[in-house]
Write a protein that holds these residues in place. Structure first.
Motif: not given
Length: 116
Positions: A11-18, A26-29
């Motif tokens: 979730a944190e990875h996604f938030r930072l990518a956004v 975003c898609a890498s997860i």
């Protein structure tokens, strides 16, 4: 790392990518053959298509995530689920994730359904 900690890290990875407006990050997860169902029922299939759809969103509109709350998550073996509350500058919405673990032990999003 517990499954909950893994989901929080994703979730944190996604938030930072956004925040960086980076569709590929975003898609890498997501898994290679992931399926994402958007609020209007539009189905996006595959990591590359999911990344493109995020990038299109970033390029045509404003999507700012202020936080992501993990409401519930559980796993059994190589499958798991998570219910997230996505907080944005407009209004929060819920996301249901189906996750899978690969042979190396890494988790990725295999299915996603976005609701109100």
């Amino acid at each position: 790392m517990t499954f909950r900690q893994t989901v929080e890290a994703l979730a944190e990875h996604f938030r930072l990518a956004v925040a960086q407006k980076d569709g590929a990050a975003c898609a890498s997860i997501y898994s290679d053959n992931a399926i994402k169902v958007n609020p209007g029922g539009q189905v996006v299939e595959g990591r590359d298509a999911i990344g493109f759809s995020f990038q299109e969103l970033f390029d045509t509109g404003e999507f700012i995530v202020t936080g992501i709350d993990v409401r519930d998550c559980r796993c059994d073996g190589g499958i798991g689920f998570a219910m997230l509350r996505m907080n944005t500058i407009e209004q929060p919405f819920y996301v249901m994730l189906g996750l899978e673990r690969n042979g190396r032990g890494d988790w990725s999003i295999a299915q996603e359904v976005i609701g109100g």
